[in-house]
Scaffold this motif. Structure first.
Motif, PDB file in Angstrom:
ATOM      1  N   THR A 313       0.833  -1.199   0.000  1.00 38.27           N
ATOM      2  CA  THR A 313       0.000   0.000   0.000  1.00 38.27           C
ATOM      3  C   THR A 313       0.875   1.260   0.000  1.00 38.27           C
ATOM      4  O   THR A 313       0.580   2.232  -0.679  1.00 38.27           O
ATOM      5  N   SER A 387     -10.449   2.559   2.813  1.00 32.19           N
ATOM      6  CA  SER A 387     -10.151   1.450   3.714  1.00 32.19           C
ATOM      7  C   SER A 387      -9.436   0.368   2.915  1.00 32.19           C
ATOM      8  O   SER A 387      -9.755   0.130   1.754  1.00 32.19           O
ATOM      9  N   VAL A 388      -8.488  -0.288   3.549  1.00 30.73           N
ATOM     10  CA  VAL A 388      -7.726  -1.336   2.849  1.00 30.73           C
ATOM     11  C   VAL A 388      -7.114  -2.336   3.814  1.00 30.73           C
ATOM     12  O   VAL A 388      -6.807  -2.006   4.962  1.00 30.73           O
ATOM     13  N   GLY A 389      -6.927  -3.550   3.341  1.00 30.09           N
ATOM     14  CA  GLY A 389      -6.100  -4.514   4.063  1.00 30.09           C
ATOM     15  C   GLY A 389      -6.846  -5.711   4.601  1.00 30.09           C
ATOM     16  O   GLY A 389      -6.268  -6.762   4.810  1.00 30.09           O
ATOM     17  N   PRO A 391     -11.262  -7.206   5.441  1.00 31.40           N
ATOM     18  CA  PRO A 391     -12.679  -6.841   5.341  1.00 31.40           C
ATOM     19  C   PRO A 391     -13.020  -5.825   6.428  1.00 31.40           C
ATOM     20  O   PRO A 391     -12.535  -5.929   7.553  1.00 31.40           O
ATOM     21  N   THR A 414     -11.283  -0.719  -0.554  1.00 33.49           N
ATOM     22  CA  THR A 414     -10.481  -1.159  -1.694  1.00 33.49           C
ATOM     23  C   THR A 414      -9.890  -2.544  -1.460  1.00 33.49           C
ATOM     24  O   THR A 414      -9.083  -2.742  -0.567  1.00 33.49           O
ATOM     25  N   PHE A 415     -10.288  -3.474  -2.280  1.00 35.18           N
ATOM     26  CA  PHE A 415      -9.718  -4.825  -2.188  1.00 35.18           C
ATOM     27  C   PHE A 415      -8.579  -4.982  -3.192  1.00 35.18           C
ATOM     28  O   PHE A 415      -8.757  -4.732  -4.390  1.00 35.18           O
ATOM     29  N   GLU A 419       0.311  -8.830  -4.704  1.00 41.48           N
ATOM     30  CA  GLU A 419       0.472  -9.407  -6.029  1.00 41.48           C
ATOM     31  C   GLU A 419      -0.220  -8.595  -7.122  1.00 41.48           C
ATOM     32  O   GLU A 419       0.156  -8.671  -8.285  1.00 41.48           O
ATOM     33  N   ASP A 502      -8.525 -15.656  -1.771  1.00 40.32           N
ATOM     34  CA  ASP A 502      -9.635 -15.147  -0.964  1.00 40.32           C
ATOM     35  C   ASP A 502     -10.956 -15.803  -1.356  1.00 40.32           C
ATOM     36  O   ASP A 502     -11.162 -16.172  -2.511  1.00 40.32           O
ATOM     37  N   ILE A 514     -15.738  -9.590   0.171  1.00 40.03           N
ATOM     38  CA  ILE A 514     -14.590 -10.461   0.426  1.00 40.03           C
ATOM     39  C   ILE A 514     -14.788 -11.088   1.804  1.00 40.03           C
ATOM     40  O   ILE A 514     -15.006 -10.381   2.789  1.00 40.03           O
ATOM     41  N   ARG A 528      -0.211  -9.379   6.651  1.00 39.90           N
ATOM     42  CA  ARG A 528      -0.401 -10.718   6.145  1.00 39.90           C
ATOM     43  C   ARG A 528       0.683 -11.656   6.662  1.00 39.90           C
ATOM     44  O   ARG A 528       1.863 -11.353   6.568  1.00 39.90           O
TER      45      ARG A 528
HETATM   46  O1  PRX Z   1      -7.370 -11.209   2.168  1.00 42.76           O
HETATM   47  C1  PRX Z   1      -7.280 -10.035   1.408  1.00 42.76           C
HETATM   48  C2  PRX Z   1      -6.981  -8.870   2.316  1.00 42.76           C
HETATM   49  O2  PRX Z   1      -5.578  -8.707   2.315  1.00 42.76           O
HETATM   50  C3  PRX Z   1      -4.965  -9.669   1.449  1.00 42.76           C
HETATM   51  C4  PRX Z   1      -3.773  -9.068   0.763  1.00 42.76           C
HETATM   52  O3  PRX Z   1      -2.815  -8.714   1.713  1.00 42.76           O
HETATM   53  P1  PRX Z   1      -1.536  -7.913   1.263  1.00 42.76           P
HETATM   54  O4  PRX Z   1      -0.914  -8.566   0.088  1.00 42.76           O
HETATM   55  O5  PRX Z   1      -0.706  -7.716   2.479  1.00 42.76           O
HETATM   56  O6  PRX Z   1      -2.077  -6.512   0.773  1.00 42.76           O
HETATM   57  C5  PRX Z   1      -2.798  -5.711   1.649  1.00 42.76           C
HETATM   58  C6  PRX Z   1      -3.037  -4.365   1.044  1.00 42.76           C
HETATM   59  C7  PRX Z   1      -3.461  -4.334  -0.351  1.00 42.76           C
HETATM   60  C8  PRX Z   1      -6.060 -10.064   0.503  1.00 42.76           C
HETATM   61  O7  PRX Z   1      -5.815 -11.317  -0.077  1.00 42.76           O
HETATM   62  N1  PRX Z   1      -7.620  -7.616   1.867  1.00 42.76           N
HETATM   63  C9  PRX Z   1      -7.007  -6.540   1.336  1.00 42.76           C
HETATM   64  N2  PRX Z   1      -7.902  -5.557   1.119  1.00 42.76           N
HETATM   65  C10 PRX Z   1      -9.105  -6.017   1.509  1.00 42.76           C
HETATM   66  C11 PRX Z   1      -8.928  -7.334   1.972  1.00 42.76           C
HETATM   67  N3  PRX Z   1      -9.964  -8.078   2.404  1.00 42.76           N
HETATM   68  C12 PRX Z   1     -11.181  -7.517   2.380  1.00 42.76           C
HETATM   69  N4  PRX Z   1     -11.430  -6.258   1.966  1.00 42.76           N
HETATM   70  C13 PRX Z   1     -10.427  -5.469   1.524  1.00 42.76           C
HETATM   71  N5  PRX Z   1     -10.686  -4.224   1.136  1.00 42.76           N
END
Ligand code: PRX
Length: 651
Positions: A313, A387-389, A391, A414-415, A419, A502, A514, A528
């Motif tokens: 991020t 919001s991110v990261g 649910p 934002t999901f 990767e 996911d 998600i 993560r």
């Molecule tokens: O499970 C999902 C969750 O975070 C994972 C990705 O983690 P990372 O690679 O550390 O990146 C995080 C920041 C982009 C995903 O596989 N995730 C991320 N955003 C969301 C989410 N789960 C639900 N809602 C979201 N907005």
């Protein structure tokens, strides 16, 4: 069905004021989305022009998700990312602030203009060159949230070196593994970091890591706190002294669109963290485009993402996306509750922040403190919240909306993933009617599909595994040094599709919800973690025979870390040993992997072929003892009874 009377609306259309002035409205989204999936070549051919190319591309997309898997975008074009993030803004924005830095201590902040950014990056790039770094080399960055972290990223990009940032919360061992895996010869760190008034011994950790990273010949050290550090002559150099010796002129290297830009290590289901590799052209197009549209960024606005540059991020939405768009991006060294729990809101007022992007775990923690610490600040500059990261639970969403945003600011949930390079599924503030807890709809060019466990495509309203049917320019290209692992991890579970790991639900409106990871990855406070990594750290302890780690629901962190530990014969469980194991894991991986609960397990539930049945362990950890499911395939079903008894006695 919910039987309690509920007056809170369940859908939130874009506020009129936002919709009217947004880059895209509802009709615009529908039109552009359709175009983007009907004719990706035409769509991206057009939008790829949003950045400056040294040699324009004529080839747009070359992708195969089957066989050996290859992903190429804009692949005959050439460009430089740092020139796009800096030089091209110098004509009209040289004196505009590029980075606002807000220190851990509220009395410390500074503004860095695009002109200053240019000078700093060029100087550091020249230092790197002088230390022997060449195009294609890897440079590891282990820095706190200070402007030098952004300079270091952009300096690498300027000379075509790949950076690998290691989050400052990782231990010396984790840093060493990452240095060695990508064979870095140069490390950039700081004397100490500063977070919440406490010092983080970065140089000390780095020195520790370098003892076992023989190929690192040079360490450049930023003076952040002035604290005392050990010094190795000939290897260690002060950042400020080095940049003073070199010229401020450093022409950007011409890079091919598919040359690597950076590596970022992330955890998976198995093995050690893998080096996710992103390349130059597609990544920048995607990061900048999503930043503009998802946050509806308008020139002159102050934008703040609270992430650390050690995570993706921070890469895409503190540095590359915003700077490519000529934005003013705020970089925050501190934490949400220091010196007080009003800090976020005070920073928003201090710097007139329009767009604020944070993680659900922070929102939940601040929500606990009540409304007063928020309401005593104005926040009238705020326009958009993100919001991110992980649910976001509807309760936290509604609090964010009502209390922080005064019901005026759309929220973009934002999901995306390390990767994916950029946001895949999210509302657009002026276009999408939000539903609390849903990431809503795909960004342009993104084609989510839901499949069952056999890979069968599920249509309409449904629930299953979330995959992507086709590529988008920001997608990772490979695992550094291990393409077979890339193919295996992401493209082998469901043939011909990118598997996110996911689970998700798609509702009757086509909105995505998600539901969290379906693999052995857990998400602790938006960080993560691979359960396998924590298990191997535990098993490395001399008293531990076996360990199994699962996530369990945690009010603040989203998920907590639950470890089942079997001791070696002759060893006895005790509170001291429990503490010792916690300290051990923190040392092996870093504080972010601290186990929340350790349960002594005389045995672990295994199938007759010896596979640990995590499904059962997850249920026990979550206190869902009635829903353990079928245990008849276990080698020894009594193990489960014992674990449940232990769990109940734990409370
Ligand atoms: O499970 C999902 C969750 O975070 C994972 C990705 O983690 P990372 O690679 O550390 O990146 C995080 C920041 C982009 C995903 O596989 N995730 C991320 N955003 C969301 C989410 N789960 C639900 N809602 C979201 N907005």
């Amino acid at each position: 069905m919910n039987t309690t009377p509920n007056t809170t609306p369940s859908t939130f259309p874009p506020p009129e004021a936002v919709a009217k002035s947004a880059w895209v409205d509802a009709e615009g989204y529908a039109r552009m989305y359709e175009q983007s999936v009907k004719d990706p070549e035409a769509f991206w051919g057009e939008h790829g022009k949003r950045i400056d190319w040294m040699r324009p591309y004529t080839k747009i997309k070359d992708v195969s998700f089957t066989g050996d898997v290859h992903i190429r975008w804009f692949f005959d074009g050439t460009l430089n990312v740092s020139a796009n993030c800096i030089d091209r803004h110098l004509a009209d924005k040289a004196d505009q602030t590029a980075i606002i830095w807000e220190g851990d201590n509220p009395a410390e902040s500074k503004h860095i203009t695009y002109r200053e950014l240019h000078e700093q990056v060029c100087r550091l790039a020249n230092v790197l060159k002088a230390k022997g770094v060449k195009k294609g080399d890897r440079v590891t960055i282990y820095l706190p949230m200070i402007p030098e972290a952004a300079y270091a990223m952009l300096a690498c990009a300027r000379i075509g070196a790949m950076h690998s940032i290691v989050f400052g919360g990782f231990s010396p061992d984790s840093l060493r593994d990452r240095l060695v895996d990508c064979d870095s010869h140069l490390l950039i760190t700081a004397d100490e970091g500063l977070r919440g008034g406490r010092k983080v011994p970065l140089k000390k950790n780095a020195d520790e890591a370098l003892k076992e990273s023989p190929n690192v010949k040079t360490q450049i050290v930023v003076r952040r706190t002035g604290g005392e550090v050990a010094w190795t002559e000939g290897r260690d150099f002060w950042y400020d002294e080095e940049i003073a010796k070199v010229s401020a002129d450093c022409p950007p290297e011409e890079m091919s669109a598919e040359d690597p830009l950076f590596i970022l290590y992330t955890s998976g289901s198995t093995g050690k963290p893998k080096g996710v590799l992103h390349t130059t052209g597609g990544y920048l197009v995607y990061a900048s485009m999503t930043h503009q549209y998802v946050f509806d960024y308008k020139p002159g606005e102050v934008y703040w993402c609270t992430a650390d540059v050690g995570w993706v991020t921070g890469h895409s939405y503190i540095v590359y996306g915003p700077l490519a768009n000529g934005a003013t991006t705020l970089m925050f060294e501190g934490i949400p509750n220091y010196p007080s729990v009003s800090r976020f809101w005070e920073v928003i007022d201090k710097h007139n922040v329009s767009i604020f992007y944070t993680a659900p775990t922070a929102i939940r923690a601040l929500m606990r403190e009540g409304e007063a610490p928020v309401k005593k600040t104005s926040r009238k500059s705020l326009r958009i919240l993100g919001s991110v990261g992980e649910p976001i639970n509807p309760e936290a969403w509604l609090w964010y909306h009502k209390v922080v945003g005064d019901e005026r600011c759309p929220i973009v949930d934002t999901f995306w993933q390390t990767e994916t390079g950029g946001i895949l599924i999210s509302p657009l503030p002026g276009a999408t009617t939000a539903k609390p807890g849903s990431a809503t709809l795909p960004f342009f060019g993104v084609q989510p599909v839901v499949v069952d466990n056999d890979g069968k495509l599920l249509e309409g309203e449904t629930e299953g595994n979330l995959c992507m049917a086709d590529s988008w320019p920001g997608q990772m290209r490979t695992v550094f040094g291990d393409h077979a692992r890339f193919v295996q991890t992401y493209f082998s579970t469901f043939e011909g599709k990118y598997f996110t790991g996911d689970g998700c639900r798609r509702d009757a409106d086509g909105y995505y919800w998600i539901t969290g990871r379906v693999d052995d990855v857990i998400n602790v406070s938006g960080h993560r973690m691979g359960t396998a990594e924590i298990e191997s750290a535990l098993v490395a302890h001399p008293k531990v025979a076996e360990a199994a780690v699962v996530g369990y629901p945690h009010d603040l962190k989203g998920q907590g870390i639950y470890a089942y530990v079997t001791l070696n014969a002759g060893e006895h469980p005790s509170d001291e040993l429990r503490k010792e194991l916690v300290t051990w894991v923190r040392k092996e991986i870093g504080p972010i992997a601290t186990p929340d609960l350790i349960q002594w397990a005389p045995g672990l539930p295994k199938t007759r072929s010896g596979k640990i049945m995590r499904r059962i362990l997850r249920k026990i950890a979550a206190n869902e003892h009635e829903a353990l499911g079928d245990t008849s395939t276990l080698a020894d079903p009594n193990v489960v009874t014992e674990l449940v008894d232990n769990r109940m006695n734990h409370g």
